[in-house]
Enzyme design. Structure first.
Site, PDB file in Angstrom:
ATOM      1  N   SER A  54      99.981   2.357 -35.353  1.00  0.00           N
ATOM      2  CA  SER A  54      99.760   1.580 -34.724  1.00  0.00           C
ATOM      3  C   SER A  54     100.730   1.068 -33.746  1.00  0.00           C
ATOM      4  O   SER A  54     100.144  -0.119 -32.547  1.00  0.00           O
ATOM      5  CB  SER A  54      99.470  -0.078 -35.718  1.00  0.00           C
ATOM      6  OG  SER A  54      98.053  -0.251 -36.347  1.00  0.00           O
ATOM      7  N   LYS A  57      99.826   0.301 -30.243  1.00  0.00           N
ATOM      8  CA  LYS A  57      98.810  -0.994 -29.599  1.00  0.00           C
ATOM      9  C   LYS A  57      99.913  -1.524 -28.694  1.00  0.00           C
ATOM     10  O   LYS A  57     100.068  -2.856 -27.441  1.00  0.00           O
ATOM     11  CB  LYS A  57      98.693  -1.991 -30.899  1.00  0.00           C
ATOM     12  CG  LYS A  57      97.385  -1.521 -31.533  1.00  0.00           C
ATOM     13  CD  LYS A  57      97.432  -2.307 -33.154  1.00  0.00           C
ATOM     14  CE  LYS A  57      96.516  -1.393 -33.679  1.00  0.00           C
ATOM     15  NZ  LYS A  57      96.167  -1.790 -35.207  1.00  0.00           N
ATOM     16  N   SER A 119      97.490  -6.448 -36.056  1.00  0.00           N
ATOM     17  CA  SER A 119      97.086  -4.970 -35.632  1.00  0.00           C
ATOM     18  C   SER A 119      95.896  -4.715 -35.540  1.00  0.00           C
ATOM     19  O   SER A 119      94.976  -4.027 -36.048  1.00  0.00           O
ATOM     20  CB  SER A 119      97.542  -4.848 -36.725  1.00  0.00           C
ATOM     21  OG  SER A 119      98.179  -3.278 -36.243  1.00  0.00           O
ATOM     22  N   LYS A 230     106.483  -3.811 -32.886  1.00  0.00           N
ATOM     23  CA  LYS A 230     104.930  -4.062 -33.475  1.00  0.00           C
ATOM     24  C   LYS A 230     105.222  -2.396 -35.359  1.00  0.00           C
ATOM     25  O   LYS A 230     106.219  -1.316 -34.591  1.00  0.00           O
ATOM     26  CB  LYS A 230     104.292  -2.787 -32.470  1.00  0.00           C
ATOM     27  CG  LYS A 230     103.036  -2.912 -33.454  1.00  0.00           C
ATOM     28  CD  LYS A 230     101.631  -4.041 -33.203  1.00  0.00           C
ATOM     29  CE  LYS A 230     100.879  -4.018 -34.294  1.00  0.00           C
ATOM     30  NZ  LYS A 230     100.666  -3.523 -35.486  1.00  0.00           N
TER      31      LYS A 230
END
Length: 388
Positions: A54, A57, A119, A230
């Site tokens: 993730s 992202k 997320s 993140k």
């Protein structure tokens, strides 16, 4: 700017030399950079290609931030959740979710919160389809932006980092560069979206209660000044995190990957960031506006221009003692007129055994206009007769 011309070697030394205390980590990959000086404080497999999970992202969010900055996207603009997209990213097999519903219209602001804080894999795809029509078309924007940012060892195949047989890969160095670009290029959007502690979206089945999910950022609330970025986790990638914090004017960006659990990610990330702030300190070099050197100018109404510090310039050194350093000013030269005051025309390169090479910007102290007719004639005569 790519410096290529040595102007001068400057002396900078101190009597004591001390190395920073060592840092040990169970992470397969670890990278720490001080954005205030450009010093890389720790590098364990920083150029190893790896699946980002993730953390990919961050690029989806950067593309959206860039479009918002250009006015090509608006925070209150709404995109509809296609039933096909909902079906694909619904249920436990689809990983993290924002709990979107088929057919509902969701604003860009809420989708970004769903991506950054929750997320949400579903939120990424809805945003990608809303912006570009299809996810593959949006992924092309991601890779185009990656090239512009100099992410030379990364490639994106999805908008959310879902495993795709190795099509998507990054390095820790590139993730740190992406984090730096996000903070530098979009400071307000970064502040608005990345430090949110939780976000509420969707309803539980049956009772219809609101669903509130917490931000998984392991630094928030644990390290002073933490404000992003993140986490990532898949079976393939393990547990990873790209994070940032700012204390006393120093901003650090860290990347860790290949950890075995969420708890290990928390412990290692907090320890890593604290080490960066405690084991290293900022050493002032030049105050804002201070002239560091001069640079030769070609075909201008002045033969040289002062090179000054655009801000207070500091280098990163081990805490508790000073380190011997060398400094040099480099630029692509001779500089060519016209030049405007404040233009980034040179760099101060500081090298030490502990922190490697640190690159600090220098700007023109004044305007230099193009040379007039007689100035050009005189310059030509000087060149003809070999006069300096």
């Amino acid at each position: 700017m790519k410096p290529a011309y040595l102007v001068a070697l400057l002396s900078l030394s101190a009597p004591a030399i001390a190395a920073a205390p060592p840092f040990d980590t169970t992470a397969k990959v670890a990278y720490l950079k001080d954005l205030s000086s450009g010093a890389v404080l720790y590098d364990k497999a920083g150029d190893l290609r790896m699946p980002p999970a993730s953390m990919a992202k961050m690029m989806t969010v950067y593309v959206a931030f860039d479009l918002l900055k250009k006015g090509e996207l608006k925070l209150d603009q709404k995109f509809q959740v296609r039933p096909e997209t909902w079906k694909q990213w619904h249920g436990p097999a689809a990983g993290s979710t924002m709990f979107l519903s088929p057919g509902e219209e969701v604003s860009v602001a809420d989708l970004l919160a769903g991506i950054v804080t929750l997320s949400g894999n579903d939120a990424c795809v809805v945003l990608a389809e809303g912006i570009s029509g299809t996810e593959p078309a949006f992924v092309s924007l991601m890779n185009e932006q990656a090239r512009k940012l100099g992410l030379t060892n990364s490639h994106f195949g999805t908008s959310n980092g879902w495993p795709d047989n190795g099509v998507t890969y990054v390095t820790a160095r590139d993730l740190a560069r992406l984090a730096e670009a996000t903070i530098r290029d979009h400071p307000k959007l970064y502040k608005d979206f990345y430090s949110r502690l939780d976000f509420t979206w969707g309803k539980t089945m049956g009772s219809g209660q609101d669903i509130t999910q917490a931000n998984r950022d392991p630094l928030l609330g644990r390290v002073a000044g933490a404000d992003g970025l993140k986490t990532g986790h898949t079976e393939e990638a393990g547990y990873g995190f790209t994070g940032s914090a700012e204390q006393n004017g120093r901003r650090l960006v860290m990347v860790m990957a290949g950890l075995s659990s969420s708890n290990e990610r928390i412990a290692q990330s907090v320890s890593f960031m604290n080490w960066g702030f405690r084991a290293w300190r900022a050493r002032p070099l030049f105050a804002k506006g201070k002239q560091v050197q001069t640079a030769e100018v070609q075909l201008g109404n002045a033969r040289e221009v002062g090179l000054i510090a655009p801000r207070d310039l500091t280098v990163t050194v081990p805490a508790g003692a000073a380190s011997d350093m060398t400094m040099k000013v480099v630029y692509q030269g001779p500089l060519k007129a016209p030049i405007k005051a404040g233009d980034h025309v040179a760099d101060l390169v500081v090298t030490s055994a502990d922190a490697g090479q640190q690159l600090l910007p220098l700007v023109a102290a004044s305007d230099v206009g193009p040379a007039g007719f007689f100035d050009r004639l005189w310059a030509g005569l000087r060149a003809l007769f070999g006069l300096a």
